[in-house]
Design a protein around this motif. Structure first.
Motif, short mmCIF file in Angstrom:
data_model
loop_
_atom_site.label_atom_id
_atom_site.label_comp_id
_atom_site.label_asym_id
_atom_site.label_seq_id
_atom_site.Cartn_x
_atom_site.Cartn_y
_atom_site.Cartn_z
N LYS A 119 0.83 -1.20 0.00
CA LYS A 119 0.00 0.00 0.00
C LYS A 119 0.86 1.25 0.00
CE LYS A 119 -3.84 -2.15 2.44
NZ LYS A 119 -4.68 -2.10 3.62
N LEU A 120 0.28 2.35 -0.47
CA LEU A 120 0.95 3.64 -0.46
C LEU A 120 0.56 4.39 0.80
CD1 LEU A 120 0.23 4.58 -4.19
CD2 LEU A 120 2.20 3.39 -3.26
N VAL A 121 1.30 5.45 1.13
CA VAL A 121 1.04 6.20 2.37
C VAL A 121 0.43 7.55 2.01
CG1 VAL A 121 2.11 7.27 4.37
CG2 VAL A 121 2.92 5.06 3.58
N LYS A 122 -0.66 7.90 2.72
CA LYS A 122 -1.31 9.19 2.53
C LYS A 122 -1.37 9.89 3.88
CE LYS A 122 -5.34 11.49 0.65
NZ LYS A 122 -6.58 11.37 -0.15
N ILE A 123 -1.01 11.16 3.89
CA ILE A 123 -1.04 11.96 5.11
C ILE A 123 -2.31 12.81 5.09
CG2 ILE A 123 0.22 13.61 6.55
CD1 ILE A 123 1.82 11.08 6.03
N LEU A 124 -3.10 12.71 6.18
CA LEU A 124 -4.34 13.49 6.30
C LEU A 124 -4.15 14.56 7.36
CD1 LEU A 124 -7.07 10.70 6.17
CD2 LEU A 124 -6.13 12.04 4.31
N GLY A 125 -5.01 15.57 7.35
CA GLY A 125 -4.83 16.75 8.19
C GLY A 125 -5.57 16.76 9.50
N THR A 181 2.97 20.30 15.71
CA THR A 181 3.78 21.29 16.43
C THR A 181 5.26 21.19 16.08
OG1 THR A 181 3.99 19.76 18.28
CG2 THR A 181 2.18 21.35 18.38
N LYS A 182 5.66 20.15 15.35
CA LYS A 182 7.08 19.94 15.02
C LYS A 182 7.35 20.34 13.58
CE LYS A 182 7.81 17.98 19.00
NZ LYS A 182 8.10 16.64 19.34
N ARG A 183 8.61 20.78 13.32
CA ARG A 183 9.04 21.13 11.97
C ARG A 183 9.65 19.87 11.35
NH1 ARG A 183 12.48 24.69 13.43
NH2 ARG A 183 14.36 23.45 13.12
N LEU A 184 8.94 19.29 10.39
CA LEU A 184 9.34 17.99 9.82
C LEU A 184 9.43 18.07 8.29
CD1 LEU A 184 6.87 15.73 11.83
CD2 LEU A 184 9.28 16.06 12.32
N ALA A 198 -3.49 18.75 5.24
CA ALA A 198 -2.22 18.23 5.76
C ALA A 198 -1.06 19.06 5.22
CB ALA A 198 -2.06 16.77 5.39
N LEU A 199 -1.09 19.39 3.94
CA LEU A 199 -0.05 20.23 3.34
C LEU A 199 0.04 21.57 4.06
CD1 LEU A 199 -0.45 19.66 -0.50
CD2 LEU A 199 1.61 19.30 0.83
N GLN A 200 -1.11 22.20 4.30
CA GLN A 200 -1.15 23.50 4.96
C GLN A 200 -0.57 23.42 6.37
OE1 GLN A 200 -5.29 24.45 4.67
NE2 GLN A 200 -5.16 25.12 2.53
N LYS A 201 -0.93 22.38 7.12
CA LYS A 201 -0.47 22.26 8.50
C LYS A 201 1.02 21.96 8.59
CE LYS A 201 -4.96 21.09 10.35
NZ LYS A 201 -5.82 20.14 11.02
N ILE A 202 1.53 21.14 7.66
CA ILE A 202 2.96 20.82 7.66
C ILE A 202 3.77 22.08 7.34
CG2 ILE A 202 4.77 19.54 6.45
CD1 ILE A 202 2.69 17.24 6.15
N GLU A 203 3.32 22.85 6.33
CA GLU A 203 4.03 24.06 5.95
C GLU A 203 3.86 25.17 6.98
OE1 GLU A 203 2.54 24.69 2.01
OE2 GLU A 203 3.75 23.05 1.19
N ALA A 204 2.72 25.23 7.67
CA ALA A 204 2.50 26.23 8.71
C ALA A 204 3.42 25.98 9.90
CB ALA A 204 1.05 26.20 9.16
N ALA A 229 6.61 19.19 2.73
CA ALA A 229 5.95 17.96 2.29
C ALA A 229 6.47 17.61 0.91
CB ALA A 229 4.45 18.15 2.28
N GLU A 230 6.99 16.39 0.77
CA GLU A 230 7.53 15.95 -0.52
C GLU A 230 6.76 14.73 -0.99
OE1 GLU A 230 11.66 15.22 0.03
OE2 GLU A 230 12.12 17.30 0.57
#
Length: 146
Positions: A107-113, A118-121, A132-138, A143-144
């Motif tokens: 299976k592939l991995v999908k990140i949901l929001g 709180t961490k810079r990853l 999820a993209l917005q929260k990771i960049e905020a 996100a790659e």
């Protein structure tokens, strides 16, 4: 040990039952099939035959649908990524080793929001939701898409 010394393990090779060789053999006359009846004849039906009754595999309802090209995703929410330290590169392999996803081979991995990050990853996954993209960049991360 030489090739001519090789022998199968004791009990590994069993002799076939020779039937119809007289009363002294214990398998004479009816050859272990009992008296008369359908199962005593040659050409008896297979063990799953139910005597003309609708067979079990036809009585049970068909259920579900199989789509050969369906893409399945392992789901991870951004709140679950808070367990990692700042500036960690989060990959599907790391998520599997942490127990957040089970089977990255199939299976592939999908990140949901769902939740807050709180961490810079630096998160590498096959797919991201918009939230999820917005929260990771905020949070100052990246996100790659793999």
């Amino acid at each position: 040990m030489y090739l001519h010394e090789l022998k199968p393990a004791p009990g590994a090779r069993k002799r076939r039952k020779r039937v119809g060789r007289g009363p002294g053999s214990g398998h004479g006359k009816t050859c272990g099939r009992g008296q008369k009846g359908q199962k005593a004849r040659s050409g008896a039906p297979p063990p799953w035959f139910e005597g003309g009754q609708t067979p079990l595999h036809r009585r049970l309802p068909k259920k579900g649908f199989f789509h050969p090209k369906k893409v399945e995703y392992e789901i991870v929410n951004v709140k679950d990524l808070n367990r990692f330290e700042d500036d960690t590169v989060v990959t599907p392999e790391l998520l599997e080793s942490e127990g957040l996803v089970k089977d990255i081979d199939k299976k592939l991995v999908k990140i949901l929001g769902d939740g807050e990050l709180t961490k810079r990853l630096i998160v590498r996954a096959h797919k991201f939701s918009k939230s999820a993209l917005q929260k990771i960049e905020a949070a100052g991360g990246k996100a790659e898409v793999i």
